[in-house]
Design an enzyme around this catalytic site. Structure first.
Site, mmCIF file in Angstrom:
data_model
loop_
_atom_site.group_PDB
_atom_site.id
_atom_site.type_symbol
_atom_site.label_atom_id
_atom_site.label_comp_id
_atom_site.label_asym_id
_atom_site.label_seq_id
_atom_site.Cartn_x
_atom_site.Cartn_y
_atom_site.Cartn_z
ATOM 1 N N SER A 136 -0.622 8.045 -8.442
ATOM 2 C CA SER A 136 -1.464 7.400 -7.425
ATOM 3 C C SER A 136 -1.665 8.194 -6.157
ATOM 4 C CB SER A 136 -1.144 5.918 -7.005
ATOM 5 O OG SER A 136 -1.692 5.430 -5.929
ATOM 6 N N TYR A 151 6.347 1.735 -3.445
ATOM 7 C CA TYR A 151 5.609 1.914 -4.908
ATOM 8 C C TYR A 151 4.946 3.352 -5.112
ATOM 9 C CZ TYR A 151 1.345 2.090 -7.590
ATOM 10 O OH TYR A 151 0.755 2.490 -8.758
ATOM 11 N N LYS A 189 6.404 6.370 -7.691
ATOM 12 C CA LYS A 189 5.504 7.189 -8.611
ATOM 13 C C LYS A 189 5.840 8.699 -8.494
ATOM 14 C CE LYS A 189 2.430 4.670 -10.825
ATOM 15 N NZ LYS A 189 2.311 4.361 -12.184
#
Ligand code: UFG
Length: 338
Positions: free
Chosen positions: A126, A150, A154
């Site tokens: 992302s 988050y 990643k």
């Protein structure tokens, strides 16, 4: 001989659109999903659009024994790893869940792949891994300073993949950093169906348009952007799906690890998205201004030159098409897949 690709999280929003594109491009697919944020009905729709059937398994990728059974039944030539948890807000509240799910799923999958000698992987990452980057547009070499749990979950998986590719040159890995995927398949059969109240802009607008939400709260209108609202690089999910297929094709030819930004390379503000959606749907989207959302950045978009030069991939669909397709999906399926 057709190549068979394992798609983890294949019933999710990105996964399902990518499955359609893989089938249209001549690949066979096998899907695994734990359906924690998706429904098996999605896979029927993928089959309906594609006119093809494919095997799928309800398993959690962290379950090594279950994963090994799937690997034992099929001969894969590559893996698209889309499975993961993805709520920025939930990750802030429950970091252990995010590290547990996103890391353990990736490690378990990589161990199984390594043991089977299958070393061709496309990983869903992302743009959120860049965080507060001083240079816009973001380039793949830009420093990574994710400002959310988050984003860090990643980034850690990206680090693992880099270490793996350094230790063993026969791995073929593409890390795809998605900007803001929106829209739906033009058939209106598959689209984004978030659990509960949507966190993201486009699904929220869609629910306002069908009357499930009263009005949109625009988070911040005092950003240093032309109209004061946040600017993002929205791209059509069908363009994103094509990017996955290009990356997979590329890994059929090349070894090593490469990272690609997938975006359009231009930003739109929240107000521009609202106006474009109103135009595409013919519905008014009432909104009010609300305080900034914690962790949000003012503006960012992708430098897409690497994907253009290396994969010959460019996002083709306009913001108008993104809105028209999102609206077709939502108006045909006001309650999602339910
Ligand atoms: N926004 C609103 N109101 C809403 C929802 C969003 O004003 O109800 C605004 C946000 O403040 C932001 C823009 O709309 O300016 C886009 O917000 P989204 O929540 O749709 O998307 P984000 O850019 O915050 O994050 C998304 C994904 C992340 C991913 C990131 C990568 O949700 O998972 O893009 O660029 F990491």
């Amino acid at each position: 001989m057709k190549q068979t690709i394992l798609v983890t999280g294949g019933a999710g929003y990105i996964g399902s659109h990518t499955c359609v594109e893989l089938l249209a491009s001549g690949y066979d697919i096998v899907v695994v999903d734990n359906f924690s944020n998706s429904k098996p009905a999605v896979l029927d729709r993928v089959g309906q659009i594609s006119g093809q059937e494919f095997p799928w398994y309800e398993i959690d990728v962290r379950d090594r024994a279950a994963l090994a059974r799937v690997f034992g039944k099929h001969r894969f030539s590559g893996v698209l790893h889309c499975a993961g948890v993805k709520s920025i807000a939930e990750a802030q509240r429950d970091p252990l869940k995010y590290y547990q799910h996103n890391l353990e799923a990736s490690l378990t999958l990589l161990e199984e792949m390594a043991e089977r000698g299958l070393k061709r992987l496309v990983f869903s990452s992302s743009a959120t891994v860049y965080g507060e980057c001083t240079q816009i547009p973001y380039r793949e070499e830009s420093p990574l300073k994710p400002n959310t749990v988050y984003g860090r979950s990643k980034m850690v998986v990206e680090d693992v993949l880099h270490d793996l590719a350094s230790a063993d040159e026969s791995w073929r890995i593409a890390i795809l950093r998605y900007f803001n995927p929106v829209g739906a398949h033009p058939s209106g059969l598959i689209g984004e169906d978030p659990n509960g109240t949507p966190n993201n802009l486009m699904p929220y607008i869609c629910q306002v348009a069908v009357g499930k939400q009263a009005e949109l709260a625009i988070f911040g209108h005092d950003y240093p952007t032309p109209d004061g609202t946040g600017v993002r690089d929205y791209l059509h999910v069908a363009d994103l799906a094509e990017g996955h297929v290009r990356a997979l094709d590329y890994l059929g030819r090349e070894t090593g690890l490469v990272t690609f930004n997938l975006g359009t390379g231009r930003g739109y503000s929240v107000l521009e998205v609202v106006r474009a959606f109103e135009h595409a749907s013919g519905r008014a989207i009432p909104f009010r201004y609300a305080p900034r959302r914690s962790g949000d950045l003012a503006s960012y978009y992708a430098d897409t030159s690497r994907a253009a030069n290396t994969l010959d991939w460019r996002a083709k669909r306009s913001l108008g098409e993104m809105c028209a397709d999102a609206w077709r999906w939502q108006s045909k399926n006001p309650g999602g897949y339910a």
